[in-house]
Design a protein around this motif. Structure first.
Motif, PDB file in Angstrom:
ATOM      1  N   GLN A   9       0.828  -1.209   0.000  1.00  0.00           N
ATOM      2  CA  GLN A   9       0.000   0.000   0.000  1.00  0.00           C
ATOM      3  C   GLN A   9       0.864   1.262   0.000  1.00  0.00           C
ATOM      4  OE1 GLN A   9      -2.263  -1.128   3.477  1.00  0.00           O
ATOM      5  NE2 GLN A   9      -4.147  -1.274   2.257  1.00  0.00           N
ATOM      6  N   VAL A  10       1.954   1.243   0.744  1.00  0.00           N
ATOM      7  CA  VAL A  10       2.847   2.412   0.775  1.00  0.00           C
ATOM      8  C   VAL A  10       3.423   2.662  -0.608  1.00  0.00           C
ATOM      9  CG1 VAL A  10       5.024   3.318   1.688  1.00  0.00           C
ATOM     10  CG2 VAL A  10       3.394   2.218   3.223  1.00  0.00           C
ATOM     11  N   VAL A  11       3.832   1.594  -1.293  1.00  0.00           N
ATOM     12  CA  VAL A  11       4.378   1.743  -2.645  1.00  0.00           C
ATOM     13  C   VAL A  11       3.305   2.287  -3.585  1.00  0.00           C
ATOM     14  CG1 VAL A  11       5.257   0.461  -4.628  1.00  0.00           C
ATOM     15  CG2 VAL A  11       6.155  -0.013  -2.356  1.00  0.00           C
ATOM     16  N   ARG A  12       2.098   1.775  -3.463  1.00  0.00           N
ATOM     17  CA  ARG A  12       1.024   2.168  -4.374  1.00  0.00           C
ATOM     18  C   ARG A  12       0.516   3.584  -4.112  1.00  0.00           C
ATOM     19  NH1 ARG A  12      -4.466  -1.225  -5.711  1.00  0.00           N
ATOM     20  NH2 ARG A  12      -5.199   0.162  -7.328  1.00  0.00           N
ATOM     21  N   TYR A  13       0.285   3.925  -2.865  1.00  0.00           N
ATOM     22  CA  TYR A  13      -0.343   5.202  -2.526  1.00  0.00           C
ATOM     23  C   TYR A  13       0.607   6.232  -1.932  1.00  0.00           C
ATOM     24  CZ  TYR A  13      -4.451   2.226  -2.884  1.00  0.00           C
ATOM     25  OH  TYR A  13      -5.398   1.353  -3.316  1.00  0.00           O
ATOM     26  N   GLY A  14       1.746   5.803  -1.429  1.00  0.00           N
ATOM     27  CA  GLY A  14       2.635   6.695  -0.700  1.00  0.00           C
ATOM     28  C   GLY A  14       2.210   6.777   0.747  1.00  0.00           C
ATOM     29  N   ALA A  15       3.129   7.017   1.614  1.00  0.00           N
ATOM     30  CA  ALA A  15       2.820   7.133   3.039  1.00  0.00           C
ATOM     31  C   ALA A  15       2.242   8.514   3.311  1.00  0.00           C
ATOM     32  CB  ALA A  15       4.070   6.908   3.870  1.00  0.00           C
ATOM     33  N   PRO A  16       1.166   8.594   4.091  1.00  0.00           N
ATOM     34  CA  PRO A  16       0.597   9.911   4.406  1.00  0.00           C
ATOM     35  C   PRO A  16       1.543  10.694   5.316  1.00  0.00           C
ATOM     36  CG  PRO A  16      -0.497   8.202   5.673  1.00  0.00           C
ATOM     37  CD  PRO A  16       0.431   7.511   4.736  1.00  0.00           C
ATOM     38  N   SER A  17       1.590  11.985   5.082  1.00  0.00           N
ATOM     39  CA  SER A  17       2.415  12.844   5.930  1.00  0.00           C
ATOM     40  C   SER A  17       1.659  13.144   7.221  1.00  0.00           C
ATOM     41  CB  SER A  17       2.730  14.153   5.211  1.00  0.00           C
ATOM     42  OG  SER A  17       1.547  14.930   5.074  1.00  0.00           O
ATOM     43  N   ARG A  18       2.372  13.672   8.181  1.00  0.00           N
ATOM     44  CA  ARG A  18       1.733  14.053   9.451  1.00  0.00           C
ATOM     45  C   ARG A  18       0.658  15.108   9.201  1.00  0.00           C
ATOM     46  NH1 ARG A  18       3.147  13.727  14.971  1.00  0.00           N
ATOM     47  NH2 ARG A  18       2.123  15.332  16.167  1.00  0.00           N
ATOM     48  N   THR A  19       0.919  16.043   8.292  1.00  0.00           N
ATOM     49  CA  THR A  19      -0.047  17.091   7.966  1.00  0.00           C
ATOM     50  C   THR A  19      -1.324  16.494   7.391  1.00  0.00           C
ATOM     51  OG1 THR A  19       1.757  18.625   7.531  1.00  0.00           O
ATOM     52  CG2 THR A  19      -0.388  19.207   6.632  1.00  0.00           C
ATOM     53  N   GLU A  20      -1.187  15.516   6.498  1.00  0.00           N
ATOM     54  CA  GLU A  20      -2.361  14.867   5.919  1.00  0.00           C
ATOM     55  C   GLU A  20      -3.165  14.131   6.988  1.00  0.00           C
ATOM     56  OE1 GLU A  20      -1.049  13.822   1.392  1.00  0.00           O
ATOM     57  OE2 GLU A  20      -0.129  12.657   3.006  1.00  0.00           O
ATOM     58  N   LEU A  21      -2.488  13.425   7.868  1.00  0.00           N
ATOM     59  CA  LEU A  21      -3.181  12.712   8.935  1.00  0.00           C
ATOM     60  C   LEU A  21      -3.914  13.684   9.853  1.00  0.00           C
ATOM     61  CD1 LEU A  21      -0.536  10.007   9.858  1.00  0.00           C
ATOM     62  CD2 LEU A  21      -2.698   9.668   8.642  1.00  0.00           C
ATOM     63  N   GLU A  22      -3.273  14.783  10.200  1.00  0.00           N
ATOM     64  CA  GLU A  22      -3.911  15.767  11.076  1.00  0.00           C
ATOM     65  C   GLU A  22      -5.121  16.401  10.406  1.00  0.00           C
ATOM     66  OE1 GLU A  22      -0.749  18.428  12.138  1.00  0.00           O
ATOM     67  OE2 GLU A  22       0.005  17.067  13.683  1.00  0.00           O
ATOM     68  N   ARG A  23      -5.034  16.638   9.105  1.00  0.00           N
ATOM     69  CA  ARG A  23      -6.158  17.255   8.390  1.00  0.00           C
ATOM     70  C   ARG A  23      -7.401  16.377   8.471  1.00  0.00           C
ATOM     71  NH1 ARG A  23      -4.941  18.440   2.382  1.00  0.00           N
ATOM     72  NH2 ARG A  23      -4.593  16.213   2.537  1.00  0.00           N
ATOM     73  N   TYR A  24      -7.216  15.066   8.418  1.00  0.00           N
ATOM     74  CA  TYR A  24      -8.360  14.158   8.416  1.00  0.00           C
ATOM     75  C   TYR A  24      -8.805  13.708   9.802  1.00  0.00           C
ATOM     76  CZ  TYR A  24      -7.912  13.926   3.403  1.00  0.00           C
ATOM     77  OH  TYR A  24      -7.872  14.260   2.086  1.00  0.00           O
ATOM     78  N   PHE A  25      -7.899  13.656  10.764  1.00  0.00           N
ATOM     79  CA  PHE A  25      -8.244  13.029  12.044  1.00  0.00           C
ATOM     80  C   PHE A  25      -8.158  13.938  13.258  1.00  0.00           C
ATOM     81  CE2 PHE A  25      -6.859   9.493   9.306  1.00  0.00           C
ATOM     82  CZ  PHE A  25      -8.053   8.813   9.279  1.00  0.00           C
TER      83      PHE A  25
END
Length: 55
Positions: A9-25
């Motif tokens: 999944q990391v290869v396919r989608y890329g690892a989410p950044s901390r900023t992306e995780l904070e934006r959603y959660f």
């Protein structure tokens, strides 16, 4: 950091950044006001979880 994506999944989608995780959660002031306005004290947590899961 907790690993929740498989290597494939990391290869396919890329690892989410901390900023992306904070934006959603992480709820901001606007989100908290929406939960306060639409939920009573006994079910605010449910509203907050629902809000972050539909993003």
């Amino acid at each position: 950091m907790v690993e929740f994506l498989s290597n494939k999944q990391v290869v396919r989608y890329g690892a989410p950044s901390r900023t992306e995780l904070e934006r959603y959660f992480v709820l901001d002031d606007v989100d908290r006001e929406a939960v306060q306005a639409k939920r009573r004290a006994y079910n605010r947590l449910t509203g907050a979880v629902g809000l972050t899961s539909v993003r």
